[in-house]
Design a protein around this motif. Structure first.
Motif, PDB file in Angstrom:
ATOM      1  N   ALA A 181       0.153  13.761  -1.243  1.00 40.64           N
ATOM      2  CA  ALA A 181      -0.502  14.787  -2.285  1.00 40.64           C
ATOM      3  C   ALA A 181      -1.301  13.675  -2.906  1.00 40.64           C
ATOM      4  O   ALA A 181      -1.857  14.340  -4.108  1.00 40.64           O
ATOM      5  CB  ALA A 181       0.442  15.195  -2.761  1.00 40.64           C
ATOM      6  N   GLU A 182      -1.339  12.464  -2.943  1.00 38.84           N
ATOM      7  CA  GLU A 182      -2.104  11.519  -3.693  1.00 38.84           C
ATOM      8  C   GLU A 182      -2.699  10.621  -2.930  1.00 38.84           C
ATOM      9  O   GLU A 182      -2.660  10.272  -1.665  1.00 38.84           O
ATOM     10  CB  GLU A 182      -1.045  10.644  -4.503  1.00 38.84           C
ATOM     11  CG  GLU A 182      -0.124  11.395  -5.308  1.00 38.84           C
ATOM     12  CD  GLU A 182       0.852  10.505  -6.147  1.00 38.84           C
ATOM     13  OE1 GLU A 182       0.757   9.460  -6.304  1.00 38.84           O
ATOM     14  OE2 GLU A 182       1.836  11.166  -6.486  1.00 38.84           O
ATOM     15  N   ALA A 183      -3.928   9.944  -3.434  1.00 38.02           N
ATOM     16  CA  ALA A 183      -4.656   8.910  -2.811  1.00 38.02           C
ATOM     17  C   ALA A 183      -3.839   7.609  -2.437  1.00 38.02           C
ATOM     18  O   ALA A 183      -2.969   7.134  -3.291  1.00 38.02           O
ATOM     19  CB  ALA A 183      -5.853   8.523  -3.781  1.00 38.02           C
ATOM     20  N   ASP A 184      -4.389   6.898  -1.556  1.00 35.46           N
ATOM     21  CA  ASP A 184      -3.599   5.462  -1.363  1.00 35.46           C
ATOM     22  C   ASP A 184      -3.663   4.651  -2.541  1.00 35.46           C
ATOM     23  O   ASP A 184      -4.862   4.699  -3.204  1.00 35.46           O
ATOM     24  CB  ASP A 184      -4.289   5.094  -0.054  1.00 35.46           C
ATOM     25  CG  ASP A 184      -4.020   5.822   1.340  1.00 35.46           C
ATOM     26  OD1 ASP A 184      -3.160   6.857   1.032  1.00 35.46           O
ATOM     27  OD2 ASP A 184      -4.504   5.076   2.204  1.00 35.46           O
ATOM     28  N   ALA A 185      -2.859   3.914  -2.831  1.00 35.19           N
ATOM     29  CA  ALA A 185      -2.838   2.867  -3.972  1.00 35.19           C
ATOM     30  C   ALA A 185      -2.068   1.739  -3.548  1.00 35.19           C
ATOM     31  O   ALA A 185      -1.236   1.542  -2.802  1.00 35.19           O
ATOM     32  CB  ALA A 185      -2.108   3.562  -5.279  1.00 35.19           C
ATOM     33  N   THR A 186      -2.596   0.418  -4.233  1.00 37.07           N
ATOM     34  CA  THR A 186      -1.973  -0.833  -4.162  1.00 37.07           C
ATOM     35  C   THR A 186      -1.229  -1.221  -5.225  1.00 37.07           C
ATOM     36  O   THR A 186      -1.566  -0.769  -6.462  1.00 37.07           O
ATOM     37  CB  THR A 186      -2.939  -1.924  -3.634  1.00 37.07           C
ATOM     38  OG1 THR A 186      -4.112  -1.777  -4.389  1.00 37.07           O
ATOM     39  CG2 THR A 186      -3.619  -1.353  -2.380  1.00 37.07           C
ATOM     40  N   GLY A 187      -0.338  -1.873  -5.137  1.00 43.03           N
ATOM     41  CA  GLY A 187       0.351  -2.820  -6.154  1.00 43.03           C
ATOM     42  C   GLY A 187       1.295  -3.679  -5.754  1.00 43.03           C
ATOM     43  O   GLY A 187       1.480  -4.111  -4.512  1.00 43.03           O
TER      44      GLY A 187
ATOM     45  N   GLU B  71       7.043   5.670   2.873  1.00 38.56           N
ATOM     46  CA  GLU B  71       5.707   5.733   2.178  1.00 38.56           C
ATOM     47  C   GLU B  71       5.123   4.420   1.797  1.00 38.56           C
ATOM     48  O   GLU B  71       4.057   4.246   1.086  1.00 38.56           O
ATOM     49  CB  GLU B  71       5.870   6.500   0.734  1.00 38.56           C
ATOM     50  CG  GLU B  71       6.641   7.828   0.932  1.00 38.56           C
ATOM     51  CD  GLU B  71       7.078   8.338  -0.290  1.00 38.56           C
ATOM     52  OE1 GLU B  71       6.406   9.604  -0.672  1.00 38.56           O
ATOM     53  OE2 GLU B  71       7.787   7.634  -1.174  1.00 38.56           O
ATOM     54  N   VAL B  72       5.590   3.274   2.221  1.00 41.07           N
ATOM     55  CA  VAL B  72       5.255   2.017   1.824  1.00 41.07           C
ATOM     56  C   VAL B  72       4.813   1.040   2.881  1.00 41.07           C
ATOM     57  O   VAL B  72       5.839   1.132   4.017  1.00 41.07           O
ATOM     58  CB  VAL B  72       6.099   1.099   0.756  1.00 41.07           C
ATOM     59  CG1 VAL B  72       6.013   0.006   0.506  1.00 41.07           C
ATOM     60  CG2 VAL B  72       6.357   2.286  -0.477  1.00 41.07           C
ATOM     61  N   THR B  73       3.820   0.406   3.031  1.00 44.74           N
ATOM     62  CA  THR B  73       3.519  -0.499   3.970  1.00 44.74           C
ATOM     63  C   THR B  73       2.978  -1.897   3.273  1.00 44.74           C
ATOM     64  O   THR B  73       2.482  -1.817   2.132  1.00 44.74           O
ATOM     65  CB  THR B  73       2.572  -0.459   5.038  1.00 44.74           C
ATOM     66  OG1 THR B  73       1.191   0.083   4.316  1.00 44.74           O
ATOM     67  CG2 THR B  73       3.009   0.947   5.678  1.00 44.74           C
ATOM     68  N   VAL B  74       3.122  -2.981   3.789  1.00 50.83           N
ATOM     69  CA  VAL B  74       2.631  -4.273   3.338  1.00 50.83           C
ATOM     70  C   VAL B  74       1.157  -4.066   3.033  1.00 50.83           C
ATOM     71  O   VAL B  74       0.543  -3.728   3.998  1.00 50.83           O
ATOM     72  CB  VAL B  74       2.969  -5.547   4.104  1.00 50.83           C
ATOM     73  CG1 VAL B  74       2.706  -6.842   3.556  1.00 50.83           C
ATOM     74  CG2 VAL B  74       4.704  -5.663   4.251  1.00 50.83           C
TER      75      VAL B  74
ATOM     76  N   LEU C  90       0.719  -1.084  -0.085  1.00 52.29           N
ATOM     77  CA  LEU C  90      -0.015   0.035   0.160  1.00 52.29           C
ATOM     78  C   LEU C  90       0.915   1.308  -0.068  1.00 52.29           C
ATOM     79  O   LEU C  90       1.738   1.268   0.880  1.00 52.29           O
ATOM     80  CB  LEU C  90      -0.873  -0.109   1.188  1.00 52.29           C
ATOM     81  CG  LEU C  90      -1.714   0.936   1.462  1.00 52.29           C
ATOM     82  CD1 LEU C  90      -2.834   1.352   0.431  1.00 52.29           C
ATOM     83  CD2 LEU C  90      -2.321   1.142   2.893  1.00 52.29           C
ATOM     84  N   VAL C  91       0.732   2.298  -0.872  1.00 58.55           N
ATOM     85  CA  VAL C  91       1.540   3.372  -1.012  1.00 58.55           C
ATOM     86  C   VAL C  91       0.676   4.367  -0.507  1.00 58.55           C
ATOM     87  O   VAL C  91      -0.162   4.814  -1.122  1.00 58.55           O
ATOM     88  CB  VAL C  91       1.905   3.506  -2.408  1.00 58.55           C
ATOM     89  CG1 VAL C  91       2.946   4.647  -2.687  1.00 58.55           C
ATOM     90  CG2 VAL C  91       2.716   2.402  -3.065  1.00 58.55           C
ATOM     91  N   ARG C  92       1.341   5.151   0.432  1.00 55.99           N
ATOM     92  CA  ARG C  92       0.440   6.457   1.020  1.00 55.99           C
ATOM     93  C   ARG C  92       1.300   7.634   0.753  1.00 55.99           C
ATOM     94  O   ARG C  92       2.576   7.590   1.156  1.00 55.99           O
ATOM     95  CB  ARG C  92       0.391   6.046   2.504  1.00 55.99           C
ATOM     96  CG  ARG C  92      -0.695   5.010   2.847  1.00 55.99           C
ATOM     97  CD  ARG C  92      -1.001   4.893   4.203  1.00 55.99           C
ATOM     98  NE  ARG C  92      -2.303   3.932   4.149  1.00 55.99           N
ATOM     99  CZ  ARG C  92      -3.081   3.882   5.401  1.00 55.99           C
ATOM    100  NH1 ARG C  92      -2.649   4.885   6.130  1.00 55.99           N
ATOM    101  NH2 ARG C  92      -3.922   3.088   5.181  1.00 55.99           N
ATOM    102  N   ARG C  93       0.987   8.678   0.035  1.00 61.50           N
ATOM    103  CA  ARG C  93       1.511   9.838  -0.061  1.00 61.50           C
ATOM    104  C   ARG C  93       0.529  10.977   0.317  1.00 61.50           C
ATOM    105  O   ARG C  93      -0.422  10.934   0.097  1.00 61.50           O
ATOM    106  CB  ARG C  93       1.979   9.992  -1.624  1.00 61.50           C
ATOM    107  CG  ARG C  93       3.043   8.967  -1.945  1.00 61.50           C
ATOM    108  CD  ARG C  93       3.568   9.217  -3.228  1.00 61.50           C
ATOM    109  NE  ARG C  93       4.726   8.405  -3.584  1.00 61.50           N
ATOM    110  CZ  ARG C  93       5.186   8.111  -4.591  1.00 61.50           C
ATOM    111  NH1 ARG C  93       4.628   8.595  -5.762  1.00 61.50           N
ATOM    112  NH2 ARG C  93       6.361   7.485  -4.729  1.00 61.50           N
TER     113      ARG C  93
END
Length: 96
Positions: free
Chosen positions: A27-33, A74-77, A22-25
């Motif tokens: 200025a942006e919405a959370d996103a997975t990848g 900025e990254v968590t599992v 899960l990417v959390r920034r």
């Protein structure tokens, strides 16, 4: 002064290539990848990165098709179960 939020050494899954994240920034919405590359050698002091363009540690193929670069803070599992979603950044070839 150190920031306590930088301490990511607690128990839990390790970030490695192939891990769903899960990417959390701000200025942006959370996103997975999925993590597709680890550039740790470029982010270490004395690494091959540039002071004017510092490298981010992780390359992540997001589920929406974008490729982003992020730092460890900025990254968590990804905690959500996603069976069947692994590896969605790869294109499948179709014949005929």
């Amino acid at each position: 002064m150190g920031d306590a939020s930088d301490d990511r050494s607690g128990p839990g899954p390790e970030l490695t290539v192939g891990t769903r994240v899960l990417v959390r920034r701000k200025a942006e919405a959370d996103a997975t990848g999925e993590v597709v590359e680890d550039y740790a050698a470029l982010t270490e002091p004395g690494g091959a990165g540039h002071a004017w363009a510092p490298a981010h540690r992780w390359a992540i193929a997001l589920d929406d098709g974008r490729l982003v670069f992020a730092d460890t803070d900025e990254v968590t599992v990804d905690p959500s179960p996603r069976s069947g979603r692994r590896g969605t950044h790869r294109r499948e070839s179709s014949e005929g």
